[in-house]
Design a protein around this motif. Structure first.
Motif, PDB file in Angstrom:
ATOM      1  N   ARG A   1      -7.572   0.757  21.386  1.00  0.00           N
ATOM      2  CA  ARG A   1      -6.405   0.428  20.958  1.00  0.00           C
ATOM      3  C   ARG A   1      -5.315  -0.002  22.004  1.00  0.00           C
ATOM      4  NH1 ARG A   1      -5.138   1.788  15.379  1.00  0.00           N
ATOM      5  NH2 ARG A   1      -3.016   1.730  15.996  1.00  0.00           N
ATOM      6  N   GLN A   2      -5.445  -1.430  22.402  1.00  0.00           N
ATOM      7  CA  GLN A   2      -4.630  -1.705  23.609  1.00  0.00           C
ATOM      8  C   GLN A   2      -3.192  -2.495  22.812  1.00  0.00           C
ATOM      9  OE1 GLN A   2      -4.941  -4.601  27.217  1.00  0.00           O
ATOM     10  NE2 GLN A   2      -6.896  -4.224  26.204  1.00  0.00           N
TER      11      GLN A   2
ATOM     12  N   SER B   1      -1.532   3.147  26.809  1.00  0.00           N
ATOM     13  CA  SER B   1      -2.183   1.806  26.686  1.00  0.00           C
ATOM     14  C   SER B   1      -2.484   1.022  28.063  1.00  0.00           C
ATOM     15  CB  SER B   1      -1.641   1.212  25.653  1.00  0.00           C
ATOM     16  OG  SER B   1      -2.355  -0.252  25.731  1.00  0.00           O
TER      17      SER B   1
ATOM     18  N   ILE C   1      -6.389   6.306  22.045  1.00  0.00           N
ATOM     19  CA  ILE C   1      -5.643   5.003  22.497  1.00  0.00           C
ATOM     20  C   ILE C   1      -6.890   4.656  23.336  1.00  0.00           C
ATOM     21  CG2 ILE C   1      -3.983   3.828  23.985  1.00  0.00           C
ATOM     22  CD1 ILE C   1      -2.025   5.899  22.756  1.00  0.00           C
TER      23      ILE C   1
ATOM     24  N   HIS D   1      -5.795   0.779  29.715  1.00  0.00           N
ATOM     25  CA  HIS D   1      -6.353  -0.669  29.597  1.00  0.00           C
ATOM     26  C   HIS D   1      -5.930  -1.534  30.888  1.00  0.00           C
ATOM     27  CE1 HIS D   1      -7.962   0.889  26.040  1.00  0.00           C
ATOM     28  NE2 HIS D   1      -6.823   0.862  25.301  1.00  0.00           N
TER      29      HIS D   1
ATOM     30  N   GLN E   1       2.681   5.719  23.334  1.00  0.00           N
ATOM     31  CA  GLN E   1       1.348   4.671  23.026  1.00  0.00           C
ATOM     32  C   GLN E   1       1.563   3.649  23.972  1.00  0.00           C
ATOM     33  OE1 GLN E   1       2.701   4.025  19.028  1.00  0.00           O
ATOM     34  NE2 GLN E   1       1.178   5.174  18.159  1.00  0.00           N
TER      35      GLN E   1
END
Ligand SMILES: Cc1cc2nc3c(=O)[nH]c(=O)nc-3n(C[C@H](O)[C@H](O)[C@H](O)COP(=O)(O)OP(=O)(O)OC[C@H]3O[C@@H](n4cnc5c(N)ncnc54)[C@H](O)[C@@H]3O)c2cc1C
Length: 455
Positions: free
Chosen positions: A398-399, A351, A387, A355, A347
Motif C-alpha cells: 500500500r504505497q 509509506s 503498509i 517504499h 500512513q
C-alpha cells in the motif's frame, strides 16, 4: 495470603476486573507497576521505548492513578527493572506467605513470557481481560472466520448480536481491602525530556474521562467520519488512542458510551465509524495474540519480506527530521513534541519510509514505538506491516502518493507551516515541487529520496 495486582496497560480504576477480583477476595493487596528496564535501554539502532512525550504521558497516568488509590488508602508501588527479578525479590520478601498475582492477559509475546516466567516461580497467576472489547472465549466462537482479512472479521462480528453488543463494563467497588506494604526498593529513573512536550490530551484516567465527556458533549462525534483524516484539529478525531493504549480508559466503556449516545441523540454513519475504527484496534490485538512473534519477523505475516537495505544516511535524515520532504519532516517534528500524529500522516510517513527510503519497516515501527504516546504494539506493528504489504492486507503493498495526499489533506500547507515555520512563506504547490525533487526551496534540504508524483 497477600494479593499482588500488577498493572501494565490497565492504568485505571473503572471497569477493572483486577480490582474487582482483589476486592472480592478480601486479602491484603499491593498494587504494582513495573517500568521494564529494557524499555530504557538503547538498541543497536540507538532507540529505546520511552521517548519524551510517551514517558510524559505514562508518568501523568501513574500520578493520577497513585492519587486515586491514595484516596482509598492504597499505595501504588512503582518499580524499575526486570519484572521477573522483581517478582523473585517479592517472593523472597514474603517467604512463608501465600502470594497470588492478578494481572491482565498478555497482549504481546514479551508479556506472555513474563507471565509464564512468574508461573514457573511457583506463584499462582490469575489473568483478566482489560484491553479488548471481546473476551478470548468470544473470539474462539468465531472459529474458522478468524484469523481472516479485516472485512471478514468485521462482518462476522457485526452479524453476531452476542459479540456486537460487547460485554457490559464491570463496576469497580470501593476497594475495601487493606494495603499490603512492600519493603522492596527499586528506584525509578525516568528519562530526561529532550523536547518540550505538548500532549494533545492530558494523561491519566481522570484527564481522559474529562476529555471523552467533552468530546461527546461537543457532538464532535457527529462529524467524525468526515474529519478523522484531517492532519490537525482538536475535534477532528477522538484522541482516545493514548488513553486506550495505557488502559486509562476501558474500550468497553467507550463502546457503551457510544451506544448510549446513539440511543439519546441518534445513530449516524459517524458514530458507527468510530466503532468501526475501534474494531480495527480489536482486530490487530487478536491478530498479535494469534500470530505472536511471527509479526516481528522481516516478512511479518507474509511469505516474503518487502525490499529494504540499511542506509545510514537515509536513516539519519529520518531521525533528524531532515528528509527534505516537508510533509514527512513536519510529521516527525510533531511526533517528537506531542507524541501524536494523525492517522493519515502516520500512513504517509510509513509509506515514505518503506517504499521510498526502502528501510526495514520494523525500524520505522520501533521509531514510532519510541515516540508515540499511544504506542500500542499490536496496532503499531499491525499498521506498519499492513503498509509494508506483509500484514493482513491481501494487496501486495500500500504505497501512498504523498503529493496527492498533501493536496487533499493539507491544501494550504497549514500543518507544514506550523511544524516547519521556515517554510511559512511557501505555498503547497512549491512544497510539492520541492518534494518531487525540483529543488526550488533553496533554504530547505533537498529530499534524500524524492516523493514521486503521478498516480
Ligand atoms: C503506521 C501506523 C502506526 C500506528 N500506530 C499506532 C499505535 O501505536 N497505537 C495506536 O493506538 N494506533 C496506532 N495507529 C492507528 C491510528 O493512527 C491511531 O489509533 C489514531 O491516529 C489515533 O488517533 P485518535 O485516537 O484520534 O483516532 P480516532 O480516529 O479517533 O480512532 C478512534 C480509536 O480507534 C482506534 N484506531 C483508529 N484507527 C486505527 C488503526 N488504523 N489501527 C488500530 N486502531 C485504530 C484507536 O484506538 C483510536 O483511538 C497507527 C497507524 C499507522 C498508519
Amino acid at each position: 495470603m497477600v494479593q499482588l495486582l500488577w498493572l501494565r496497560n490497565d492504568l485505571r480504576l473503572h471497569d477493572h476486573e483486577g480490582f474487582r477480583l482483589a476486592s472480592g477476595h478480601g486479602a491484603p493487596l499491593a498494587v504494582i507497576f513495573i517500568l521494564p528496564q529494557q524499555w530504557l535501554t538503547n538498541d543497536d539502532a540507538g532507540m529505546n521505548r520511552l521517548g519524551s512525550a510517551k514517558s510524559h504521558y505514562l508518568r501523568s497516568a501513574l500520578i493520577d492513578l497513585h492519587r486515586q488509590l491514595e484516596d482509598q488508602t492504597i499505595d501504588l508501588h512503582i518499580f524499575s527493572g526486570d519484572p521477573l527479578q522483581i517478582f523473585k525479590d517479592i517472593q523472597a520478601e514474603f517467604t512463608g506467605t501465600d502470594l497470588r498475582l492478578l494481572t491482565a492477559e498478555a497482549q504481546a509475546p514479551e508479556e506472555s513470557d513474563w507471565i509464564s516466567g512468574i508461573r514457573d516461580l511457583g506463584m499462582p497467576v490469575t489473568t483478566y481481560s482489560a484491553q479488548t472489547l471481546f473476551t478470548e472465549k468470544q473470539i474462539q466462537t468465531l472459529g474458522s472466520s478468524y484469523p481472516s482479512p479485516f472485512t471478514r472479521f468485521r462482518n462476522t462480528v457485526e452479524g453476531d448480536p452476542g459479540l456486537w453488543q460487547v460485554k457490559t463494563p464491570v463496576d469497580t467497588p470501593p476497594l475495601g481491602v487493606h494495603e499490603q506494604p512492600l519493603r522492596l526498593q527499586s528506584p525509578v529513573s525516568w528519562p530526561q525530556s529532550a523536547y518540550q512536550v505538548k500532549l494533545p490530551v492530558s494523561g491519566g484516567e481522570r484527564g481522559a474521562q474529562l476529555w471523552w465527556s467533552d468530546y461527546l458533549k461537543s457532538d464532535a462525534i457527529n462529524h467524525y467520519k468526515t474529519t478523522r483524516n484531517q492532519l490537525m484539529g482538536k475535534y477532528s478525531s477522538s484522541h482516545l488512542s493514548a488513553a486506550l493504549a495505557w488502559g486509562c480508559l476501558s474500550v468497553r466503556q467507550i463502546w457503551h458510551d457510544i451506544l448510549q449516545y446513539e440511543a439519546a441523540k441518534g445513530a449516524s454513519e459517524h458514530t458507527y465509524w468510530l466503532r468501526f475504527e475501534l474494531l480495527w484496534r480489536e482486530y490487530f490485538h487478536w491478530s498479535l495474540r494469534h500470530h505472536g512473534k511471527q509479526l516481528f519477523q522481516p516478512n511479518g505475516l507474509a511469505s516474503h519480506a518487502p525490499e529494504s537495505r540499511p542506509d545510514p544516511a537515509r536513516w539519519q535524515a529520518w531521525c533528524n527530521a531532515t528528509t527534505g520532504v516537508p510533509m514527512v519532516d513536519a510529521g516527525l517534528r510533531e511526533l517528537r513534541h506531542t507524541g501524536h500524529i494523525s492517522n493519515r500522516l502516520r500512513q504517509n510517513m510509513a509509506s515514505y519510509f518503506i517504499h521510498q527510503l526502502k528501510l526495514d519497516w520494523r525500524l520505522g515501527a520501533r521509531w514510532f514505538e519510541m515516540y508515540l504516546a499511544d504506542a500500542d504494539v499490536a496496532s503499531n506493528y499491525g499498521n506498519w506491516a499492513y503498509i509494508a504489504g506483509c500484514g493482513h492486507d491481501p494487496r501486495p503493498q500500500r504505497q501512498f502518493n504523498l503529493n496527492r495526499q498533501l493536496r487533499q489533506y493539507d491544501p494550504h500547507a497549514e500543518h507544514i507551516h506550523y511544524w516547519c515555520p521556515e517554510l511559512s512563506g511557501e505555498n503547497a504547490t512549491n512544497i510539492i515541487r520541492h518534494q518531487t525533487g525540483e529543488q526550488i526551496l533553496p533554504l530547505y534540504p533537498a529530499p534524500v529520496v524524492p516523493a514521486p508524483d503521478g498516480d
